[in-house]
Structures are given as structure tokens and as C-alpha cells.
Enzyme design. Structure first.
Site, PDB file in Angstrom:
ATOM      1  CE  LYS A  54      -3.873   2.561   0.818  1.00 56.44           C
ATOM      2  NZ  LYS A  54      -4.357   2.961  -0.590  1.00 56.44           N
ATOM      3  CG  LEU A  82      -3.162   7.911  -1.847  1.00 51.88           C
ATOM      4  CD1 LEU A  82      -2.544   9.056  -2.333  1.00 51.88           C
ATOM      5  CD2 LEU A  82      -2.567   6.474  -2.252  1.00 51.88           C
ATOM      6  CG  ASN A 109       2.628   2.973  -4.345  1.00 48.74           C
ATOM      7  OD1 ASN A 109       2.136   3.806  -3.948  1.00 48.74           O
ATOM      8  ND2 ASN A 109       2.426   2.341  -5.592  1.00 48.74           N
ATOM      9  CB  CYS A 140      -0.324  12.621  -5.175  1.00 50.34           C
ATOM     10  SG  CYS A 140      -0.161  10.875  -4.665  1.00 50.34           S
ATOM     11  CE  LYS A 175      -0.297   2.089  -9.883  1.00 54.26           C
ATOM     12  NZ  LYS A 175      -0.687   1.338  -8.848  1.00 54.26           N
ATOM     13  CB  VAL A 201      -3.309   2.595 -16.286  1.00 50.64           C
ATOM     14  CG1 VAL A 201      -2.899   2.771 -17.536  1.00 50.64           C
ATOM     15  CG2 VAL A 201      -4.464   1.673 -16.096  1.00 50.64           C
ATOM     16  N   GLY A 227     -10.502  -2.281 -12.360  1.00 48.02           N
ATOM     17  CA  GLY A 227     -11.226  -3.393 -12.815  1.00 48.02           C
ATOM     18  C   GLY A 227     -11.346  -3.667 -14.226  1.00 48.02           C
ATOM     19  N   GLY A 254      -7.307  -4.265 -14.656  1.00 43.89           N
ATOM     20  CA  GLY A 254      -8.337  -5.053 -14.860  1.00 43.89           C
ATOM     21  C   GLY A 254      -7.719  -6.591 -15.111  1.00 43.89           C
ATOM     22  N   GLY A 275      -4.730  -6.140  -9.285  1.00 39.60           N
ATOM     23  CA  GLY A 275      -5.250  -5.284  -8.208  1.00 39.60           C
ATOM     24  C   GLY A 275      -6.849  -5.555  -7.830  1.00 39.60           C
TER      25      GLY A 275
END
Ligand SMILES: Cc1cc2nc3c(=O)[nH]c(=O)nc-3n(C[C@H](O)[C@H](O)[C@H](O)COP(=O)(O)O)c2cc1C
Length: 314
Positions: A54, A82, A109, A140, A175, A201, A227, A254, A275
Site C-alpha cells: 500500500k 491513500l 509504493n 497525487c 507509476k 495504469v 477493474g 483489470g 489489483g
């Protein structure tokens, strides 16, 4: 016993990028797999190519008020905000256990709201053993620049990547945000700033409204869409990014089956992340590894790495 021509040979599942060697290309994505240790009872962590924890900041954060998640057709909206325990607590409370699990590649991360935030968090993490690489979440808002998202403005992206690279004692994966006009341009900016690899992504900015109450489904109003609903757009963006840079690209968006993994690899991904699938099935990552081994053997793939960028155009 010798194997006859009809018997399947196991595929060499190893991939490598940014100096990391992974036993297979399947990595658990940030924000959907806790700090890894929480999944220990349901997933055999050492079977995964790796895991991304996380997003970590220099101080702990509580995140947004609920509702923070909402299911959409073939997708999910989230605005967790976050939430995390902070880099120091991660080192003290989570990393010791992760270090005990043999053979697991842990990627940290990192996010922040100023360039200095990223720098300080990386400095804290640099001191700890057991982290293989950093993944920089640039989706962010930069509070020092009117809240523009780092990863959507080329100059701000370059600045934060250069800063993070200078601070980092480990390989740096940047990322990318998909909420941009040209993903190829942002990929090149990150590469020029010193990224060792890219991942993409992150989620797409989206929203949903309850038509009865007329209230937003998510308290933050806007949220990130993830997703299967985003997969074809993510595949296109991975294809364009991989074509634009020389550094490796890690694909996601996804993925829920072995065929999805193969699709991203054909588009140019050197590895993938899974994810939202872990929300629907906590064992998804491990199942995808098993399924990918079977798929590769059935399709007589000698080395899984041979699939990277091998889409046939006509
Ligand atoms: C609930 C949730 C939390 C997330 N938290 C983070 C995060 O902390 N840092 C980050 O870089 N990406 C985060 N993401 C983005 C995912 O890592 C991933 O990029 C995105 O969801 C697309 O992949 P998927 O469709 O397989 O979920 C989060 C996604 C979800 C659904």
C-alpha cells in the site's frame, strides 16, 4: 522417464526488469494487497512474482471518510485517500515479517503531496532491509502547485522523478497516471528523469451518483475507476508507452485471468500487476500464477519472456 512429443514441457516463467529477477511476471498491485502480510493466510506469497505494498507516506494518514468504495459495471470506484500507517511503522511492524518469508520480492509504493514528501519517505525507506525497489505513485495532487496532479504535468513529473531518483538507493519504477492526453509523452518524461522502469495504469478519474438521493456514491465525489472495465484502455496505454521508451514497462488494469496477463505482455509489458481482482477473490493473484503456468505449457511457450511485445500486427 523421457517425455514424448505430446507431453507438455514446463515454461521458464522468469522475467526481469530494472535489475530485479522475478520467478514469474505476476505482481500484486498497490492498495489492493495491504502490506502483503495480511494475505499470508490466503495466498502463498512466495508463489507470486512480487508484491507492491500500500502507498506509503512519511507520516501515517487516515484517508477519506466513507463511503470510499462503490461497485460499477465490471469495475470499482475507490477514493480511499491513500490511508496508510506511514513509512516508519511499515519498517517496524510489517517489514520484519515480510523479510522472514523466503523468496518474496517486495516493492514499496511511495507517494507525497510535495516533492520533499517523496524525498523524505524514500530516505526513511532507504535505511530498511528487504525492499527490492520503489514504485512512485505520481497520481497525487501537488499542494505546492495548486493541486495539479504530479503525473499529469510534464515538468512536474520530471521534477519529482529526478528528485526521487537522486534520493533512492534502489531501482525506481514510476507509476504513470492514465489521466493524460499523451501517455507516450509522459512515459518519455519519466524515462528522461531517470526512471528504471514504468508501471501503468493507475486508476481513471470517474464518478457515480445515486439518482434517488441525488448524492455522490463516494464521499470524495470523484474516485478512481479500476477493474475489467478499464482493461482495453490500459492495454492500449501500455502498448503506446512501451513503444515510446527503452526502459521496461509493467502493465496493469483489470487483469483477472492468465489470458489477460498474456494480452498485456503481447502489448509490451515485461511484467504485470493484479489489483481489483483481489477484492473479488483474495486468492486471485495465486490462481492467476497457476493458470498462467498451465496456459504457457499448453501453448508450448518455452520462455514467458518471449511473449513481451510479440503482438502480431497483421
Ligand atoms: C482500493 C484501491 C486502492 C489503491 N491504492 C493505491 C495506492 O496506494 N497506490 C497506487 O499507486 N495505486 C493504488 N491503487 C491502484 C492500483 O494499484 C492499480 O493501479 C489500479 O487499480 C488498476 O489495476 P486493477 O484494475 O487491476 O485494480 C489502488 C486501487 C484500488 C482499487
Amino acid at each position: 522417464m523421457s517425455s514424448g512429443p505430446s507431453e507438455r514441457q514446463p515454461t521458464d516463467m522468469r522475467v526481469s526488469f530494472a535489475g530485479l529477477e522475478l520467478k514469474n511476471p505476476v505482481i500484486a498491485a498497490s492498495g489492493t494487497f495491504g502490506y502483503g502480510v495480511e494475505f499470508e493466510d490466503v495466498v502463498e506469497l512466495s508463489k507470486l512474482g512480487g508484491l507492491v505494498v500500500k502507498g506509503l507516506s512519511k507520516e501515517p494518514m487516515t484517508g477519506n471518510p466513507p463511503p470510499r468504495l462503490y461497485e460499477t459495471p465490471a469495475g470499482m470506484l475507490n477514493a480511499i485517500g491513500l490511508q496508510n500507517i506511514g513509512a516508519r511503522a511499515f519498517i517496524d511492524e510489517k517489514l520484519p515479517r515480510l523479510r522472514q518469508i523466503k523468496d518474496v520480492v517486495v516493492i514499496a509504493n511511495v507517494f507525497g503531496y510535495t516533492r520533499e514528501d517523496y524525498e523524505r519517505t524514500i530516505h526513511i525507506l532507504n535505511e530498511a532491509e528487504g525492499i527490492a525497489a520503489y514504485e512512485l505513485n505520481v497520481s497525487c495532487p501537488n499542494t505546492a502547485h495548486g493541486g495539479i496532479v504530479f503525473g499529469t504535468a510534464p515538468l512536474m513529473l520530471e521534477d519529482v522523478v529526478v528528485t526521487a531518483k537522486r534520493a533512492s538507493r534502489r531501482p525506481l519504477i514510476v507509476k504513470l497516471s492514465p489521466n493524460v492526453t499523451s501517455i507516450a509523452q509522459m512515459a518519455q518524461v519519466a524515462e528522461a528523469g531517470g526512471a528504471d522502469a514504468l508501471s501503468l495504469v493507475n486508476t481513471f478519474v470517474a464518478m457515480a451518483i445515486d439518482v434517488e438521493s441525488r448524492k455522490p456514491r463516494i464521499s470524495n465525489v470523484t474516485a478512481g475507476l479500476s477493474g475489467p472495465a478499464i482493461r482495453p484502455i490500459a492495454v492500449r496505454m501500455v502498448y503506446e508507452a512501451a513503444d515510446a521508451v527503452r526502459i521496461p514497462v509493467i502493465g496493469m488494469g483489470g487483469i483477472s485471468t492468465a489470458a489477460d496477463v498474456v494480452e498485456f505482455m503481447l502489448a509490451g509489458a515485461a511484467a504485470v500487476q493484479v489489483g481489483t481482482a483481489s477484492y473479488w477473490d483474495p486468492c486471485a493473484t495465486e490462481k492467476i500464477v497457476d493458470e498462467l503456468e498451465r496456459w504457457s505449457a499448453e501453448h508450448r511457450v518455452t520462455r514467458i519472456a518471449d511473449l513481451i511485445g510479440s503482438m502480431v500486427s497483421e
